[in-house]
Design a protein around this motif. Structure first.
Motif, PDB file in Angstrom:
ATOM      1  N   GLU A  75     -83.666  84.894   4.904  1.00 45.85           N
ATOM      2  CA  GLU A  75     -82.310  84.890   4.349  1.00 45.85           C
ATOM      3  C   GLU A  75     -81.291  84.961   5.470  1.00 45.85           C
ATOM      4  O   GLU A  75     -81.383  85.828   6.346  1.00 45.85           O
ATOM      5  CB  GLU A  75     -82.097  86.081   3.412  1.00 45.85           C
ATOM      6  CG  GLU A  75     -82.795  85.966   2.075  1.00 45.85           C
ATOM      7  CD  GLU A  75     -82.293  87.022   1.093  1.00 45.85           C
ATOM      8  OE1 GLU A  75     -81.062  87.106   0.894  1.00 45.85           O
ATOM      9  OE2 GLU A  75     -83.138  87.753   0.541  1.00 45.85           O
ATOM     10  N   GLY A 126     -80.869 100.058   4.101  1.00 50.89           N
ATOM     11  CA  GLY A 126     -79.794  99.317   3.471  1.00 50.89           C
ATOM     12  C   GLY A 126     -78.491 100.065   3.647  1.00 50.89           C
ATOM     13  O   GLY A 126     -78.436 101.126   4.280  1.00 50.89           O
ATOM     14  N   GLU A 159     -74.147  94.506   8.676  1.00 47.79           N
ATOM     15  CA  GLU A 159     -73.866  93.090   8.471  1.00 47.79           C
ATOM     16  C   GLU A 159     -73.693  92.366   9.804  1.00 47.79           C
ATOM     17  O   GLU A 159     -74.157  91.234   9.977  1.00 47.79           O
ATOM     18  CB  GLU A 159     -72.615  92.924   7.604  1.00 47.79           C
ATOM     19  CG  GLU A 159     -72.773  93.403   6.168  1.00 47.79           C
ATOM     20  CD  GLU A 159     -73.670  92.502   5.332  1.00 47.79           C
ATOM     21  OE1 GLU A 159     -73.747  91.296   5.623  1.00 47.79           O
ATOM     22  OE2 GLU A 159     -74.292  93.005   4.374  1.00 47.79           O
ATOM     23  N   TRP A 211     -77.077  91.820  11.348  1.00 44.09           N
ATOM     24  CA  TRP A 211     -77.788  90.750  10.635  1.00 44.09           C
ATOM     25  C   TRP A 211     -77.214  89.387  10.994  1.00 44.09           C
ATOM     26  O   TRP A 211     -77.958  88.460  11.327  1.00 44.09           O
ATOM     27  CB  TRP A 211     -77.691  90.995   9.134  1.00 44.09           C
ATOM     28  CG  TRP A 211     -78.244  89.882   8.293  1.00 44.09           C
ATOM     29  CD1 TRP A 211     -79.479  89.314   8.388  1.00 44.09           C
ATOM     30  CD2 TRP A 211     -77.571  89.177   7.235  1.00 44.09           C
ATOM     31  NE1 TRP A 211     -79.630  88.313   7.445  1.00 44.09           N
ATOM     32  CE2 TRP A 211     -78.468  88.219   6.725  1.00 44.09           C
ATOM     33  CE3 TRP A 211     -76.304  89.305   6.669  1.00 44.09           C
ATOM     34  CZ2 TRP A 211     -78.121  87.362   5.682  1.00 44.09           C
ATOM     35  CZ3 TRP A 211     -75.971  88.459   5.623  1.00 44.09           C
ATOM     36  CH2 TRP A 211     -76.872  87.493   5.144  1.00 44.09           C
ATOM     37  N   ILE A 251     -83.311  90.467   7.044  1.00 47.96           N
ATOM     38  CA  ILE A 251     -83.591  91.044   5.728  1.00 47.96           C
ATOM     39  C   ILE A 251     -85.100  91.033   5.528  1.00 47.96           C
ATOM     40  O   ILE A 251     -85.730  89.975   5.569  1.00 47.96           O
ATOM     41  CB  ILE A 251     -82.882  90.243   4.625  1.00 47.96           C
ATOM     42  CG1 ILE A 251     -81.358  90.354   4.798  1.00 47.96           C
ATOM     43  CG2 ILE A 251     -83.304  90.739   3.239  1.00 47.96           C
ATOM     44  CD1 ILE A 251     -80.571  89.469   3.841  1.00 47.96           C
ATOM     45  N   ARG A 257     -85.584  92.937  -0.652  1.00 43.05           N
ATOM     46  CA  ARG A 257     -84.465  93.408  -1.468  1.00 43.05           C
ATOM     47  C   ARG A 257     -84.990  94.450  -2.451  1.00 43.05           C
ATOM     48  O   ARG A 257     -86.096  94.314  -2.971  1.00 43.05           O
ATOM     49  CB  ARG A 257     -83.791  92.255  -2.217  1.00 43.05           C
ATOM     50  CG  ARG A 257     -82.894  91.388  -1.319  1.00 43.05           C
ATOM     51  CD  ARG A 257     -82.209  90.300  -2.110  1.00 43.05           C
ATOM     52  NE  ARG A 257     -81.340  89.473  -1.299  1.00 43.05           N
ATOM     53  CZ  ARG A 257     -80.016  89.616  -1.197  1.00 43.05           C
ATOM     54  NH1 ARG A 257     -79.420  90.581  -1.877  1.00 43.05           N
ATOM     55  NH2 ARG A 257     -79.301  88.816  -0.446  1.00 43.05           N
ATOM     56  N   ARG A 267     -80.441  94.696  -3.628  1.00 43.23           N
ATOM     57  CA  ARG A 267     -79.736  95.231  -2.456  1.00 43.23           C
ATOM     58  C   ARG A 267     -80.544  94.904  -1.198  1.00 43.23           C
ATOM     59  O   ARG A 267     -81.739  95.150  -1.133  1.00 43.23           O
ATOM     60  CB  ARG A 267     -79.537  96.740  -2.584  1.00 43.23           C
ATOM     61  CG  ARG A 267     -78.566  97.136  -3.697  1.00 43.23           C
ATOM     62  CD  ARG A 267     -78.301  98.630  -3.682  1.00 43.23           C
ATOM     63  NE  ARG A 267     -79.490  99.388  -4.014  1.00 43.23           N
ATOM     64  CZ  ARG A 267     -79.835  99.722  -5.267  1.00 43.23           C
ATOM     65  NH1 ARG A 267     -79.092  99.359  -6.293  1.00 43.23           N
ATOM     66  NH2 ARG A 267     -80.930 100.424  -5.495  1.00 43.23           N
ATOM     67  N   LYS A 268     -79.864  94.357  -0.206  1.00 40.10           N
ATOM     68  CA  LYS A 268     -80.529  93.944   1.024  1.00 40.10           C
ATOM     69  C   LYS A 268     -81.063  95.148   1.808  1.00 40.10           C
ATOM     70  O   LYS A 268     -80.370  96.153   1.955  1.00 40.10           O
ATOM     71  CB  LYS A 268     -79.545  93.166   1.916  1.00 40.10           C
ATOM     72  CG  LYS A 268     -79.164  91.815   1.372  1.00 40.10           C
ATOM     73  CD  LYS A 268     -78.182  91.092   2.268  1.00 40.10           C
ATOM     74  CE  LYS A 268     -76.829  91.759   2.246  1.00 40.10           C
ATOM     75  NZ  LYS A 268     -75.725  90.870   2.655  1.00 40.10           N
ATOM     76  N   PHE A 327     -82.721  95.929   5.600  1.00 40.77           N
ATOM     77  CA  PHE A 327     -82.775  95.307   6.921  1.00 40.77           C
ATOM     78  C   PHE A 327     -83.801  96.002   7.803  1.00 40.77           C
ATOM     79  O   PHE A 327     -83.999  97.209   7.718  1.00 40.77           O
ATOM     80  CB  PHE A 327     -81.413  95.401   7.610  1.00 40.77           C
ATOM     81  CG  PHE A 327     -80.276  94.762   6.857  1.00 40.77           C
ATOM     82  CD1 PHE A 327     -79.954  93.431   7.059  1.00 40.77           C
ATOM     83  CD2 PHE A 327     -79.529  95.494   5.951  1.00 40.77           C
ATOM     84  CE1 PHE A 327     -78.904  92.837   6.374  1.00 40.77           C
ATOM     85  CE2 PHE A 327     -78.470  94.915   5.266  1.00 40.77           C
ATOM     86  CZ  PHE A 327     -78.154  93.582   5.475  1.00 40.77           C
TER      87      PHE A 327
END
Length: 407
Positions: free
Chosen positions: A89, A147, A173, A176, A183, A186, A190-191, A193
Motif C-alpha cells: 500500500e 498505528g 505518515e 510511510w 503498512i 490493517r 486502521r493502518k 506500520f
C-alpha cells in the motif's frame, strides 16, 4: 510528398472505447476466481487499485475488483497484502494497493516526498517535528508495528482529519510516505506500520533503479495501461512524475519510433491528439466488444478517475457540481456509475442497510436520451442482486420515487 510525415492513425470512438475498457479489464465478462494468482494478475493489469474507507455498499477497492471478478470477495485481498507480500500500500493520486514488483520505482516518490514534505510538515508542526519522527521510528524499531492510536499518548487528539493530526500521527505518515515505514496490515481498516525492511521482501528492496530508469518505466507502464494518452495523462497515471518529465520522455520516444502520434475520436466525433505504441489500430480491432451485461462501478474506478477523459470518450459527465444559490449537489457525493457494454448508461444512489439486510436503492438517473425499458431494468436488477450478495445482503429495497429524470 517525399519526406512528409505519415498521417496519424485515427481511432474511431467505438474502437477507442473497446480498447480503453479492455485495458481497464472491463472488456470481457467478469469471470475468474478473483483470488490468489488470478487476483494478483488483475491488479498487475490495472496497475493499482485505489483504497478508500467509505463503505456505502462496500469499500471502493473491493467494488473495483468485484466489477471485474464476480467471484471476488473482500477477504481475498488481505492474504496478498499481509501474508504473501506480493502487494503493498502506498500513494498514486491517492492511497492505493500496488503490485510489490513495482516497489523499486516508488523510491523516486519516496525521495521526492522526503524533500517536499519535510519542509512543509516542519513548518506545519513547528518545533519538535524532527524529534517526533525519530521517536516514532525508534518506538517501532524496538516494539514492533504501531498505528496512530499507539503513538503520542500524551498528545491532544483531534477529529481525525489530516489538518488535525496529532504530531506523532504526522510523523507516522511522513515515515510511510518517505519509505522508512510500510503498512504491514490493517486492524479494522486502521493502518498498522512497521519498518520497511520487515515488510518489503529483501529481493525487492535490493533493487535501486536510477531516476532515469524509473521515469522510463513509469511512462511506458502508464501508456500501456491507458492504450492512448497525452503526456499529461501519462504523468498523472502514477502521479509520481512531473509533467515536464513525461513530455520529455514522449518527445524522445517519438523520435526513436517507440511511440507514435494518434488521433482518438471523442463521443461527439471530435478527434484529439494523443500518443500510443505502434499498432494501435490493430490492437483496438483485436480488443473484444464489452459484454452487454450491466455493471456497477465504483466512483473511484480507474476507468473513470480522469473525469475529463470519461466525458470526452463516453460523453459521461461525472464531476460533482454545486448549484447556486442553493449550493446543492447535482447528483450527490457518492453515486455509482452504471456500465452496459461500452456505454455508461446512468448512475445509481444506493447503500447497504445492514439492519434490514437489504441493498437500498434511493435513486436511479438514466443518461439523457436513453430509453430505460423492461430489458434494461432486468439487467440492472440482475446486477444489483449480484452486488447485494457480494455485500452480504439478502434483498433489494426500492425506495419511493427511486426512478428519476436525468438532470
Amino acid at each position: 510528398m517525399p519526406g512528409a510525415p505519415a498521417p496519424a492513425t485515427r481511432l474511431d470512438n467505438r474502437l477507442a472505447r473497446h480498447l480503453f475498457l479492455d485495458r481497464h479489464a472491463l472488456g470481457t465478462p467478469p469471470t475468474g476466481p478473483g483470488k490468489g494468482d488470478d487476483l494478483l494478475d488483475l491488479i498487475h493489469r490495472l496497475g493499482f487499485v485505489q483504497v478508500d474507507s467509505v463503505r456505502t455498499v462496500e469499500r471502493a477497492h473491493h467494488m473495483i475488483l468485484f466489477a471485474r471478478r464476480s467471484r471476488y470477495r473482500p477477504a481475498h485481498l488481505a492474504p496478498l497484502l499481509e501474508r504473501d507480500r506480493v502487494l503493498f500500500e502506498h500513494w498514486t493520486h491517492d492511497a492505493a494497493v500496488i503490485p510489490m514488483a513495482f516497489y523499486p520505482h516508488w523510491r523516486l516518490r519516496f525521495a521526492r516526498d522526503r524533500a517536499r514534505l519535510a519542509d512543509r510538515w516542519e513548518k506545519w508542526r513547528r518545533d519538535g517535528f524532527a524529534d517526533k519522527v525519530e521517536a516514532v521510528l525508534a518506538r517501532i524499531r524496538a516494539q514492533g508495528p504501531a498505528g496512530s492510536a499507539d503513538v503520542g499518548a500524551d498528545e491532544t487528539r483531534g477529529s481525525g482529519g489530516w489538518w488535525d493530526w496529532h504530531p506523532s500521527k504526522t510523523a507516522l505518515e511522513y515515515l510511510w510516505r518517505t519509505g522508512a515505514l510500510a503498512i504491514c496490515h490493517r486492524d479494522s481498516f486502521r493502518k498498522q506500520f512497521d519498518l520497511a525492511e520487515r515488510v518489503i521482501p529483501e529481493a525487492v528492496r535490493a533493487h535501486h533503479p536510477d531516476p532515469a530508469e524509473s521515469i522510463d518505466w513509469l511512462c511506458r507502464s502508464a501508456l500501456d495501461r491507458l492504450g492512448f494518452a497525452t503526456p499529461g495523462e501519462i504523468a498523472a497515471f502514477w502521479d509520481i512524475l512531473r509533467p515536464a518529465e513525461a513530455a520529455a520522455w514522449a518527445e524522445g520516444a517519438q523520435a526513436r519510433g517507440a511511440v507514435e502520434p494518434v488521433l482518438v475520436d471523442g463521443h461527439d466525433g471530435t478527434p484529439r491528439r494523443a500518443l500510443a505504441f505502434p499498432g494501435l489500430q490493430a490492437q483496438a480491432l483485436a480488443a473484444p466488444a464489452p459484454p452487454g451485461r450491466m455493471r456497477v462501478l465504483s466512483p473511484f474506478d480507474p476507468a473513470l478517475r480522469d473525469r475529463r477523459r470519461a466525458e470526452r470518450l463516453f460523453g459521461f459527465h461525472y464531476r460533482i457540481e454545486i448549484f447556486t444559490p442553493a449550493h446543492k449537489r447535482r447528483y450527490g457525493y457518492y453515486v455509482f456509475p452504471l456500465l452496459e457494454g461500452a456505454r455508461l448508461v446512468g448512475r445509481i444512489d444506493m447503500k447497504a442497510d445492514r439492519t434490514g439486510n437489504a441493498l437500498q436503492i434511493t435513486a436511479l438517473w438514466p443518461e439523457r436520451g436513453l430509453r430505460w425499458g423492461a430489458a434494461r431494468q432486468d439487467r440492472l436488477e440482475a446486477e444489483l442482486t449480484r452486488v447485494a450478495r457480494f455485500a452480504g445482503l439478502d434483498r433489494l429495497s426500492w425506495q419511493p420515487g427511486w426512478r428519476r429524470d436525468p438532470l
